[in-house]
Design a protein around this motif. Structure first.
Motif, PDB file in Angstrom:
ATOM      1  N   VAL A 117     -13.889  -3.678   4.297  1.00  0.00           N
ATOM      2  CA  VAL A 117     -13.263  -4.086   3.038  1.00  0.00           C
ATOM      3  C   VAL A 117     -12.057  -3.201   2.683  1.00  0.00           C
ATOM      4  O   VAL A 117     -11.390  -3.439   1.682  1.00  0.00           O
ATOM      5  CB  VAL A 117     -14.269  -4.086   1.848  1.00  0.00           C
ATOM      6  CG1 VAL A 117     -15.451  -4.982   2.134  1.00  0.00           C
ATOM      7  CG2 VAL A 117     -14.728  -2.679   1.489  1.00  0.00           C
TER       8      VAL A 117
ATOM      9  N   MET B 214       0.833  -1.203   0.000  1.00  0.00           N
ATOM     10  CA  MET B 214       0.000   0.000   0.000  1.00  0.00           C
ATOM     11  C   MET B 214       0.865   1.250   0.000  1.00  0.00           C
ATOM     12  O   MET B 214       1.574   1.511   0.950  1.00  0.00           O
ATOM     13  CB  MET B 214      -0.857   0.002   1.262  1.00  0.00           C
ATOM     14  CG  MET B 214      -2.125  -0.783   1.150  1.00  0.00           C
ATOM     15  SD  MET B 214      -2.881  -0.837   2.743  1.00  0.00           S
ATOM     16  CE  MET B 214      -3.130   0.921   3.016  1.00  0.00           C
TER      17      MET B 214
ATOM     18  N   TYR C 241      -4.072  -9.010   5.204  1.00  0.00           N
ATOM     19  CA  TYR C 241      -5.352  -8.507   4.707  1.00  0.00           C
ATOM     20  C   TYR C 241      -5.303  -7.069   4.190  1.00  0.00           C
ATOM     21  O   TYR C 241      -6.007  -6.712   3.253  1.00  0.00           O
ATOM     22  CB  TYR C 241      -6.446  -8.666   5.776  1.00  0.00           C
ATOM     23  CG  TYR C 241      -6.294  -7.821   7.011  1.00  0.00           C
ATOM     24  CD1 TYR C 241      -6.944  -6.602   7.113  1.00  0.00           C
ATOM     25  CD2 TYR C 241      -5.519  -8.227   8.077  1.00  0.00           C
ATOM     26  CE1 TYR C 241      -6.829  -5.824   8.245  1.00  0.00           C
ATOM     27  CE2 TYR C 241      -5.394  -7.454   9.219  1.00  0.00           C
ATOM     28  CZ  TYR C 241      -6.043  -6.255   9.293  1.00  0.00           C
ATOM     29  OH  TYR C 241      -5.911  -5.476  10.412  1.00  0.00           O
ATOM     30  N   ARG C 242      -4.443  -6.238   4.792  1.00  0.00           N
ATOM     31  CA  ARG C 242      -4.424  -4.829   4.350  1.00  0.00           C
ATOM     32  C   ARG C 242      -3.929  -4.702   2.914  1.00  0.00           C
ATOM     33  O   ARG C 242      -4.484  -3.965   2.115  1.00  0.00           O
ATOM     34  CB  ARG C 242      -3.559  -4.000   5.290  1.00  0.00           C
ATOM     35  CG  ARG C 242      -4.190  -4.004   6.660  1.00  0.00           C
ATOM     36  CD  ARG C 242      -3.839  -2.926   7.592  1.00  0.00           C
ATOM     37  NE  ARG C 242      -2.610  -2.236   7.504  1.00  0.00           N
ATOM     38  CZ  ARG C 242      -2.431  -1.046   8.083  1.00  0.00           C
ATOM     39  NH1 ARG C 242      -3.427  -0.471   8.715  1.00  0.00           N
ATOM     40  NH2 ARG C 242      -1.280  -0.462   8.041  1.00  0.00           N
TER      41      ARG C 242
ATOM     42  N   PRO D 214      -8.278  -1.193   3.523  1.00  0.00           N
ATOM     43  CA  PRO D 214      -7.028  -1.564   4.190  1.00  0.00           C
ATOM     44  C   PRO D 214      -6.810  -0.805   5.500  1.00  0.00           C
ATOM     45  O   PRO D 214      -5.861  -0.050   5.651  1.00  0.00           O
ATOM     46  CB  PRO D 214      -5.958  -1.218   3.155  1.00  0.00           C
ATOM     47  CG  PRO D 214      -6.573  -0.171   2.310  1.00  0.00           C
ATOM     48  CD  PRO D 214      -8.044  -0.377   2.319  1.00  0.00           C
TER      49      PRO D 214
ATOM     50  N   PHE E  73      -9.059   4.062   1.766  1.00  0.00           N
ATOM     51  CA  PHE E  73      -8.051   3.383   0.957  1.00  0.00           C
ATOM     52  C   PHE E  73      -6.745   4.185   0.875  1.00  0.00           C
ATOM     53  O   PHE E  73      -5.850   3.835   0.121  1.00  0.00           O
ATOM     54  CB  PHE E  73      -8.602   3.075  -0.445  1.00  0.00           C
ATOM     55  CG  PHE E  73      -9.410   1.807  -0.481  1.00  0.00           C
ATOM     56  CD1 PHE E  73      -8.803   0.591  -0.781  1.00  0.00           C
ATOM     57  CD2 PHE E  73     -10.754   1.811  -0.159  1.00  0.00           C
ATOM     58  CE1 PHE E  73      -9.534  -0.586  -0.788  1.00  0.00           C
ATOM     59  CE2 PHE E  73     -11.500   0.635  -0.165  1.00  0.00           C
ATOM     60  CZ  PHE E  73     -10.886  -0.578  -0.470  1.00  0.00           C
TER      61      PHE E  73
ATOM     62  N   ARG F 141      -6.609  -6.245   0.540  1.00  0.00           N
ATOM     63  CA  ARG F 141      -7.823  -5.434   0.374  1.00  0.00           C
ATOM     64  C   ARG F 141      -7.594  -4.183  -0.470  1.00  0.00           C
ATOM     65  O   ARG F 141      -8.512  -3.685  -1.106  1.00  0.00           O
ATOM     66  CB  ARG F 141      -8.388  -5.044   1.740  1.00  0.00           C
ATOM     67  CG  ARG F 141      -9.206  -6.181   2.300  1.00  0.00           C
ATOM     68  CD  ARG F 141      -9.703  -5.934   3.670  1.00  0.00           C
ATOM     69  NE  ARG F 141      -9.835  -7.218   4.333  1.00  0.00           N
ATOM     70  CZ  ARG F 141      -9.898  -7.399   5.623  1.00  0.00           C
ATOM     71  NH1 ARG F 141      -9.838  -6.360   6.426  1.00  0.00           N
ATOM     72  NH2 ARG F 141     -10.012  -8.602   6.132  1.00  0.00           N
ATOM     73  N   SER F 142      -6.352  -3.688  -0.445  1.00  0.00           N
ATOM     74  CA  SER F 142      -6.085  -2.476  -1.233  1.00  0.00           C
ATOM     75  C   SER F 142      -6.198  -2.764  -2.733  1.00  0.00           C
ATOM     76  O   SER F 142      -6.307  -1.845  -3.535  1.00  0.00           O
ATOM     77  CB  SER F 142      -4.710  -1.910  -0.880  1.00  0.00           C
ATOM     78  OG  SER F 142      -3.711  -2.796  -1.319  1.00  0.00           O
TER      79      SER F 142
END
Lengths: 260, 249
Positions: free
Chosen positions: A101, A1, B73-74, A103, B106, B77-78
């Motif tokens: 849903v 991310m 999960y992070r 992050p 997000f 999910r992104s």
């Protein structure tokens, strides 16, 4: 991310807080005006009607004595209502899924919720202080101690509100803890009286009541009046905060009330 | 090549013991347009909820572009955008607020978010409705807001759970065109729908789920060669056209 800095999704965290502030601004009467008006009535009655007929307590006017209790009652209510409504409303309308849903970590979700709680309690407290200042009842001996009690108690009741918000299956259940425990315990926790004023056989209602220590702590920070060893109250409050933090983190991590 | 989505031996048992998904495995290749079909209650939405984090996983593994959707999960999910079947929004908020908040979740910076919201509002003809609360919008407009919300972070995997349910013909055709464009531009799409015409027109691969298990899976051509998607669907789910005709009589 790419937008996560130091393992924290700062933009996401700020969005949780910003979103809740925007929601609160949609209901300003309910969120802010109601507690201010209620406090105004208490301050008016105790400052102008009843107060002058009561002797000073520990050298303080009755309004000065009672104001920390009124403030603490409103801080507790604002924190609890904010957390329960935020969590339950999201679950009820299912838009909690927007966060699930995304992050966002559990810690970010909890911290975001608590930050909104502190925002609401701080706004409530500042408003009440301004009202009390008009009646000449405001005094703060230690600002640091005052902040400590407002923030710690906001955290405790914010976390408790999250637990209830996750557990409740109806609006009826949502308000049960407030009606049966929070309001009665805060009334017998020394908002309007000292422990000495209680008949000896009822003094346990204060000594065994966490609200007594919260009110006593805030009262000490405002007027220097103290009825219990202050480290005991601070330790008790920090312990409650730690236990509730672990509990809430655990509930989020297993998805209790959040995930199917 | 790493699949866009890989589900292995997924099992989901709800509190109370209902088995919603039972040992389900499927793989969606990157760039695919994948149809995920099945009757109501077959386990489609539950599978999607497990992939996106709305539901917990009882056992099995889910990977999104090779990333574990439970352990990491992070990150997983992104990469995913979800347009759910139900309108799970704050109905008092405006379309812009709804999309903006999710963009914030997000981690999209403010300026970029604003630009993207403007693009999406225009793309879905929502510009004149941006100040109306969600609850005041028509069913079709509400569906557009949900789609815009799913696309705010330009997901690599887009999951659409009955996106055209209750929308008019015009929006359906427009949406099909847009989904085709997105897929051509590289977005992997997983679509659940009850409109088999939609599947025939859009999807390249199909899986049919019944009672929590995959009962048939393969390229669309295989389904078409065997008498059409409808026949294959009814046979796979155990409801043959003869059954239905008998029931109707």
């Amino acid at each position: 991310m790419e937008n996560v800095i130091g393992h924290v999704n700062w933009i996401g965290l700020w969005t949780i807080i910003r979103r809740e502030m925007q929601r609160l601004l949609r209901v300003p009467i309910q969120a802010f005006v109601a507690p201010w008006l209620s406090a105004l009535m208490f301050i008016f009655i105790f400052g102008y009607v009843v107060g002058p007929r009561i002797a000073t307590i520990g050298g303080h006017k009755y309004l000065q004595f009672v104001l920390p209790g009124i403030l603490m009652m409103n801080v507790v209510n604002a924190a609890f209502l904010q957390a329960t409504s935020q969590v339950y409303f999201q679950r009820f309308m299912k838009f909690v899924e927007e966060a699930l849903v995304a992050p966002l970590s559990y810690v970010e979700m909890i911290v975001g919720t608590l930050a909104a709680v502190v925002f609401r309690t701080a706004a409530t407290a500042v408003g009440i202080l301004i009202i009390a200042a008009v009646f000449g009842g405001v005094q703060v001996v230690s600002v640091v101690e005052f902040m400590f009690w407002v923030v710690i108690v906001s955290g405790i009741f914010g976390l408790l509100g999250i637990v209830i918000g996750l557990w409740a299956k109806s609006f009826e259940q949502l308000s049960a803890l407030n009606i049966f425990f929070i309001t009665p315990l805060s009334f017998v926790g020394g908002v309007f009286n000292t422990v000495e004023m209680l008949p000896p056989f009822l003094r346990w209602l204060a000594w065994g009541n966490p609200f007594f220590y919260f009110i006593n702590g805030l009262r000490h920070s405002m007027i220097g009046f103290n009825e219990a060893p202050e480290p005991l109250g601070a330790l008790l409050s920090l312990a409650m905060l730690a236990i509730l933090s672990v509990w809430v983190w655990r509930l989020f991590s297993v998805g209790y009330g959040l995930r199917e | 090549m790493t699949p866009a989505l890989s589900v292995s031996n997924l099992r989901k048992v709800y509190r109370g013991g209902t088995v919603a998904v039972d040992d389900l495995s499927l793989a969606v290749e990157e760039g695919d347009f994948f149809g995920f079909l099945g009757p109501n209650g077959a386990g489609k939405s539950t599978t999607i909820h497990c992939i996106t984090g709305i539901a917990t996983v009882t056992s099995g593994t889910i990977k999104v572009f090779g990333i574990d959707a439970v352990k990491d999960y992070r990150k997983a999910r992104s990469l995913v955008g979800l347009s759910p079947q139900e309108f799970n929004v704050d109905v008092f908020a405006t379309p812009v607020q709804i999309v903006d908040w999710v963009g914030g979740y997000f981690g999209i910076p403010s300026a970029e978010r604003k630009k993207r919201i403007d693009e999406l509002m225009e793309r879905f003809d929502l510009t004149e409705h941006v100040k109306k609360p969600f609850r005041a919008l028509s069913g079709g407009l509400k569906r557009r807001v949900i789609l815009a919300r799913a696309l705010i972070h330009k997901p690599k995997l887009l999951i659409l759970d009955e996106p055209t349910a209750g929308v008019d013909v015009e929006l359906r055709l427009d949406l099909w065109r847009y989904l085709g464009e997105l897929n051509r531009d590289g977005t992997t799409i997983l679509l659940t729908t009850h409109y088999l015409e939609e599947v025939e027109r859009l999807c390249r691969n199909i899986a049919i789920v019944a009672k929590g298990k995959i009962v048939r899976q393969g390229p669309k051509e295989e389904f078409l060669a065997g008498g059409g998607i409808e026949g294959a669907y009814l046979a796979a789910t155990g409801a043959t056209p003869d059954h239905i005709a008998a029931g109707a009589a």
